[in-house]
Design an enzyme around this catalytic site. Sequence first.
Site, PDB file in Angstrom:
ATOM      1  N   ASP A 327      23.415  39.904 121.363  1.00  0.00           N
ATOM      2  CA  ASP A 327      22.788  39.846 119.893  1.00  0.00           C
ATOM      3  C   ASP A 327      23.407  40.553 118.977  1.00  0.00           C
ATOM      4  OD1 ASP A 327      20.962  37.853 120.922  1.00  0.00           O
ATOM      5  OD2 ASP A 327      19.360  39.080 121.537  1.00  0.00           O
ATOM      6  N   TYR A 411      13.181  35.360 119.941  1.00  0.00           N
ATOM      7  CA  TYR A 411      12.445  36.783 119.983  1.00  0.00           C
ATOM      8  C   TYR A 411      12.552  37.487 118.870  1.00  0.00           C
ATOM      9  CZ  TYR A 411      11.605  37.718 125.084  1.00  0.00           C
ATOM     10  OH  TYR A 411      11.287  37.916 126.355  1.00  0.00           O
TER      11      TYR A 411
END
Length: 660
Positions: A327, A411
């Site tokens: 990420d 998320y």
Amino acid sequence: MIKRLRYFFLLAIAIIVVVSISFGLMGKLSAQQPSISHPLSALTEAEITTAVSVVKREKTLSEMAVFPLIALQEPDKEEVLNFTPGKVFKRQAFLVIYERSQNKTFEGVVDLTSKTLNSWKEIASVQPALVSSEYELATQVVKDDLRWQAAMRRRGINDFERVKISWWTPGILSEQEEKTGYRLCRGLFYYKGERWNYYGSPIEGVIATVNLNSGKIASLIDTQKVPFSQDNWNYDVKSLSKLIPPLKSLKILQPNGKSFQLNDNQISWQGWNFRYLMHPRSGLILYQVTHKYSGNVRPVLYRASLSEMVIPYGDPQPTWSFRNAFDVGEYNLGLLANKMELGKEIPENGLLLDAIFADEQGEPYKIPGVIGIYERDNGMLWKHYEYNTQRNDVHRNQELVMTMTVAIDNYDYTLNWIFRQDGTLEVQNELTGIVLAQGTAAEKQSSESSYGQLIAKNIIGVNHQHFFNYRLDFDVDGKANSVMEMNVNALPMDDKNPLGNAMVMIEKPLAKETVAVRDLDMKHSREWMIVSADKKNTLGAAPGYMLMPEGNSTFFPVEGSKIRERAEFATHHVWVTKYKPSELYAGGDYPNQTQAGEGLPKYIADDESLLGEDIVLWYTMGVTHIPRSEDWPVMPVHRVGFKLIPRGFFSRNPAVNLPE
């Protein structure tokens, strides 16, 4: 004569007015410009514009060229440490440029003072982070494809505008994809319908891979037809039929004002002093963290940041096995930070700060309220009750928290740096958002869903992990440091230990980089300490700061798996390297479509000495998430972190002399 005097009089007045307006306007403009008072001051909008214009002037860029990253080129560490106010210093910008038509990546460094291009080089065979225009391109390519349209119709979807596409980097590549070297992304599909929480209706069994260089679909997987959830998984107040009665109002007040001081990007509070920057890739970075006690200002950390993340999913199906997101490096985590609100992400007594970034076209923009800083009460700091005298000494624990939140597709993460009055610095990550759902025909848990848990009708939460690596450039009482591993051992029963209760703590120096690749060991309560190599405390020991782990996990992908080779940093909890300014990312500079062994494995290959050196500790912490029904449709916050605690750094508890 009178007319002439009147003319000169009016002219003088006009000149005074113009000059006054000009000076006033200049004052306004200068007041609006952020100060550049330190080598670590954040890039301004003007500096970003200058950097981009210099690159465009010196290099012929195509219309398809984009700037995935523009950031401050971090100044030389020695220059920063020796800086004094008023001293001239360098200002440079670092830029990553991607030419999609050529499938080439370049790095440039621009001198912002002389407005010259100091460095320009092509970085062969790498892919920078994805940029937003590529999501738009890939979406159009897929929705125009007849094969994809047929796959949707097979599932009863004829209105393609009701389909939402979530674009991921390709993750694990096939052999053919590796050979071609094209820039790829993979699309996950959801049925949006009339609901905004489309993550509750995954369209299972279809994955599209787009070649971003050619603007065509590279491959389309269309396997089994799986029903998608028709339920409404919106979770705002308006969509819920019954609400829990609210609690009575809880207010946090500071009637005498805030206790921290903010000057440019420098913050001081209760002996702590540090600088911060919002980086487009790493997010919130701390610099020059020092602590002042009894009049002495002592360095603890030069630089501390989140270095990389990896989230491996545990389902072997081809529509899932590629899902292993980095990420930080694949998506530029800092650019995904979002605006916060007082009374929501941070309490109402907090302060929200802005950040300047650049978009993919190199245009600067501001995100307001993207950094939060606030003070909070966190229970007792210390206490003792004396029974004989009934004396009760107790102090509350007041903390300073600096925070940012990011939304990475489904998320959400919050990254917190927490400063305490006892000299402890804590890192606490919060995980929330929406579980990455898998569609299923099942309505009851069965062995068929063994790679995940049925968390709602037609929805499986796939087993997965979240790993975070933090890069901690320690300078404990100076740059000359060493790292000690501390293991607690139980001693065998013998004449010296007749009851078998003796335990000892053994300190062992980790002398070389390859030796300092270590893991947690609960049996020995293992911890690590960075100590000064040339200073002693009042008891004759080396002052240090100790890494105290909290919750953690092991990396479950097995030996030989491709994700284990790509994310080798996550296979061990602790790595230690000799400081090199170019070694910033545990997974390598370009984790998107990267090869095996990048990052930390390469950094330690020269196996340098760690004794009395300027050293960097890299800590990896993980969460293994086996989803549960209570995680749906939105997860309660889960916290994971670690502490940096003084050990022999102070001569006594530094919070003893706090006033009541």
